[in-house]
Design a protein around this motif. Structure first.
Motif, mmCIF file in Angstrom:
data_model
loop_
_atom_site.group_PDB
_atom_site.id
_atom_site.type_symbol
_atom_site.label_atom_id
_atom_site.label_comp_id
_atom_site.label_asym_id
_atom_site.label_seq_id
_atom_site.Cartn_x
_atom_site.Cartn_y
_atom_site.Cartn_z
ATOM 1 N N GLU A 214 33.007 -85.479 128.335
ATOM 2 C CA GLU A 214 33.363 -84.617 129.451
ATOM 3 C C GLU A 214 33.494 -85.558 130.786
ATOM 4 N N ALA A 215 34.333 -85.483 131.519
ATOM 5 C CA ALA A 215 34.842 -86.381 132.581
ATOM 6 C C ALA A 215 34.877 -85.766 133.987
ATOM 7 N N GLY A 216 34.251 -86.273 135.002
ATOM 8 C CA GLY A 216 34.463 -85.828 136.359
ATOM 9 C C GLY A 216 35.485 -86.766 136.995
ATOM 10 N N VAL A 217 36.463 -85.820 137.887
ATOM 11 C CA VAL A 217 37.602 -86.537 138.516
ATOM 12 C C VAL A 217 37.161 -86.320 140.009
ATOM 13 N N THR A 218 37.541 -87.614 140.562
ATOM 14 C CA THR A 218 36.812 -87.630 141.991
ATOM 15 C C THR A 218 37.411 -86.723 142.851
ATOM 16 N N ASN A 219 38.877 -86.386 142.822
ATOM 17 C CA ASN A 219 39.569 -85.398 143.465
ATOM 18 C C ASN A 219 40.083 -84.137 142.899
ATOM 19 N N SER A 220 39.601 -82.990 143.169
ATOM 20 C CA SER A 220 40.051 -81.698 142.325
ATOM 21 C C SER A 220 41.223 -81.449 142.275
ATOM 22 N N ASN A 221 42.006 -81.936 143.157
ATOM 23 C CA ASN A 221 43.717 -81.548 143.379
ATOM 24 C C ASN A 221 44.212 -82.414 142.276
ATOM 25 N N ALA A 222 43.489 -83.465 141.745
ATOM 26 C CA ALA A 222 44.270 -84.404 140.929
ATOM 27 C C ALA A 222 43.822 -84.340 139.299
ATOM 28 N N VAL A 223 43.250 -83.019 139.109
ATOM 29 C CA VAL A 223 42.720 -82.703 137.712
ATOM 30 C C VAL A 223 43.650 -82.739 136.821
ATOM 31 N N GLU A 224 44.771 -82.046 137.042
ATOM 32 C CA GLU A 224 45.718 -81.785 136.069
ATOM 33 C C GLU A 224 46.588 -83.093 135.589
ATOM 34 N N VAL A 225 46.787 -83.933 136.856
ATOM 35 C CA VAL A 225 47.539 -85.142 136.617
ATOM 36 C C VAL A 225 46.583 -86.142 135.691
ATOM 37 N N THR A 226 45.333 -86.226 136.092
ATOM 38 C CA THR A 226 44.391 -87.054 135.342
ATOM 39 C C THR A 226 44.286 -86.624 133.910
ATOM 40 N N LEU A 228 46.703 -85.578 132.107
ATOM 41 C CA LEU A 228 47.738 -86.051 131.383
ATOM 42 C C LEU A 228 47.344 -87.438 131.233
ATOM 43 N N GLU A 229 46.954 -87.996 132.110
ATOM 44 C CA GLU A 229 46.674 -89.586 131.799
ATOM 45 C C GLU A 229 45.717 -89.727 130.765
ATOM 46 N N VAL A 230 44.718 -88.897 130.707
ATOM 47 C CA VAL A 230 43.649 -89.272 129.896
ATOM 48 C C VAL A 230 44.197 -88.922 128.270
ATOM 49 N N LYS A 231 44.923 -87.957 128.451
ATOM 50 C CA LYS A 231 45.757 -87.476 127.025
ATOM 51 C C LYS A 231 46.557 -88.580 126.580
ATOM 52 N N GLN A 232 47.358 -89.352 127.444
ATOM 53 C CA GLN A 232 48.225 -90.232 126.986
ATOM 54 C C GLN A 232 47.317 -91.737 126.355
ATOM 55 N N LEU A 233 46.207 -91.702 127.192
ATOM 56 C CA LEU A 233 45.427 -92.938 126.812
ATOM 57 C C LEU A 233 44.821 -92.894 125.209
ATOM 58 N N ILE A 234 44.319 -91.171 125.106
ATOM 59 C CA ILE A 234 43.815 -91.026 123.792
ATOM 60 C C ILE A 234 44.858 -91.184 122.566
ATOM 61 N N ILE A 235 46.155 -90.734 123.030
ATOM 62 C CA ILE A 235 47.116 -90.774 121.955
ATOM 63 C C ILE A 235 47.531 -92.233 121.632
ATOM 64 N N ASP A 236 47.492 -93.205 122.592
ATOM 65 C CA ASP A 236 48.013 -94.516 122.662
ATOM 66 C C ASP A 236 46.609 -95.295 121.843
ATOM 67 N N ARG A 237 45.673 -95.251 122.078
ATOM 68 C CA ARG A 237 44.364 -95.498 121.277
ATOM 69 C C ARG A 237 44.411 -95.519 120.068
ATOM 70 N N HIS A 238 44.705 -94.248 119.613
ATOM 71 C CA HIS A 238 44.646 -93.393 118.313
ATOM 72 C C HIS A 238 45.913 -93.692 117.341
ATOM 73 N N ASN A 239 46.915 -94.342 118.089
ATOM 74 C CA ASN A 239 48.236 -94.769 117.611
ATOM 75 C C ASN A 239 48.773 -93.251 116.864
ATOM 76 N N ILE A 240 48.724 -92.319 117.733
ATOM 77 C CA ILE A 240 49.476 -90.843 117.221
ATOM 78 C C ILE A 240 51.072 -91.100 117.735
ATOM 79 N N THR A 241 51.765 -90.780 116.347
ATOM 80 C CA THR A 241 53.299 -90.721 116.856
ATOM 81 C C THR A 241 53.665 -89.347 116.052
ATOM 82 N N ASP A 242 53.001 -88.601 115.686
ATOM 83 C CA ASP A 242 53.643 -87.314 115.160
ATOM 84 C C ASP A 242 53.508 -86.158 116.203
#
Length: 394
Positions: A214-226, A228-242
């Motif tokens: 669970e992660a807290g975002v500094t600006n509630s208006n940036a939650v959706e953008v953040t 997406l950034e977290v998702k991309q980071l997780i995808i990259d770290r786990h080398n998911i290509t499917d």
């Protein structure tokens, strides 16, 4: 035409056979009762769940492990270090174990967490303290208990700080007891035990995979953008290509949870309202049948009324008023019962009592419409009677 006299006559006619009148109204009563009760409970439940989700904050992200993407402590560290908008992060691994102490035992949710989890969910100790980052680093066997756990193991109002409890085959030292909080969308802290996440992984759960981050975002208006950034980071770290795995994997936000709750309650309310509508339809048909019987029974009365000057419209209005009185009375009784039972259930279920005035008014209006729709055919049949034939009717 004196409508007040017509109304009084209609009421007298219905009172002349009170049992049949009540049975005739029963379908309308049940239908309106069901509609009212469904609206009260569904809106109350929605308000309760929404308030609990909102209480967690609008700037939280929920990053959940899946079979394709098992999260680790390194993932949490990477999110904290590489996503600038993240100002707070908590790790959690959840399992259920039998806990025993003081000659008592209970099956309890064991939450292996980091101390920031307590800050994020406002878990406040009543006795003692929450464990520290040093306890996480050193794999300490310390525990913080929820109020229900304390009651089950040590008795109501006890302070077990300093006591030893057994979680599975391991002994834990109690360092804190939480204030009562009640269940929420994040679980039930009162019926949970919190231990260091490292200890949970190695000693209790026996796995190195987190249940969620669970992660807290500094600006509630940036939650959706953040998110997406977290998702991309997780995808990259786990080398998911499917692409299917990438598409299905989601980072949940508080807004997502609120939207899901709204969708579920809307579907349930719609289904139950549909069932109630069927009941109203059946009630309307019942009213039409009884009104047809009434027209037959009062054939001579109708002939007499016409003989002394009553017009076709007079007869039509009288029978329509009788049908409307039936449905409106049934609607008011059903609404009153729905409000009463709704108030009782709201108290039992501990959800806010909300009175949907607009919807209740609409339900009563529907009752009137049903009375008009299903009463018009019997009324027309009565109005079209030939007075001479009606007077000869036996």
């Amino acid at each position: 035409m004196n409508y007040s006299e017509v109304f009084i006559t209609a009421v007298r006619s219905l009172r002349s056979n009170i049992l049949r009148t009540i049975l005739t109204m029963l379908g309308i009563i049940i239908g309106i009762f069901a509609v009212t009760l469904v609206l009260i409970i569904s809106q109350g439940a929605t308000a309760a769940i929404t308030s609990k989700i909102s209480a967690l904050g609008t700037n939280l992200l929920y990053i959940v492990s899946t079979p394709d993407i098992p999260l680790s402590r390194d993932d949490a560290k990477a999110i904290s270090q590489q996503i600038p908008q993240i100002n707070l992060i908590a790790e959690q691994v959840v399992t259920t174990k039998t806990v025993s102490a003081n000659g008592q035992s209970s099956s309890v949710s064991i939450n292996g967490v980091t101390p920031s989890y307590a800050d994020m969910l406002s878990l406040i100790p009543q006795y003692g303290n929450f464990f520290t980052d040093d306890d996480v680093t050193s794999y300490s066997t310390v525990a913080v208990l929820g109020q229900q756990v304390v009651t089950d193991l040590f008795g109501t109002g006890s302070n077990p700080v300093g006591q030893i409890i057994q979680i599975g085959n391991s002994s834990f030292y109690v360092v804190g007891v939480l204030q009562a909080k009640g269940s929420s969308i994040a679980g039930d802290p009162d019926n949970s035990i919190y231990i260091p996440v490292t200890t949970a992984m190695n000693t209790v759960a026996g796995k190195q995979t987190l249940t969620d981050i669970e992660a807290g975002v500094t600006n509630s208006n940036a939650v959706e953008v953040t998110a997406l950034e977290v998702k991309q980071l997780i995808i990259d770290r786990h080398n998911i290509t499917d692409p299917n795995v990438i598409k299905k994997y989601a980072i949940f936000t508080s807004k997502d949870l609120l939207a899901t709750v709204g969708t579920i309650t809307s579907i349930l309310s719609g289904v139950l309202a549909g069932i109630a509508a069927i009941s109203l339809l059946v009630g309307g048909i019942g009213i039409m049948n009884i009104m047809l019987v009434t027209v037959t029974e009062r054939t001579r009365e109708i002939g007499l009324l016409k003989a002394i000057g009553a017009t076709r419209s007079n007869i039509l209005v009288q029978f329509l008023i009788e049908a409307v009185v039936l449905t409106v009375s049934g609607g008011l009784i059903g609404t009153s019962l729905g409000i009463g039972v709704g108030l009782l259930l709201s108290s039992i279920l501990k959800v806010p009592f909300t009175l949907p005035v607009g919807s209740i008014i609409a339900a009563v209006i529907v009752s009137i419409i049903i009375g008009l729709l299903f009463g018009i055919y019997p009324a027309q049949r009565a109005a079209k009677m030939n007075p001479i034939d009606a007077l000869r009717y036996e």
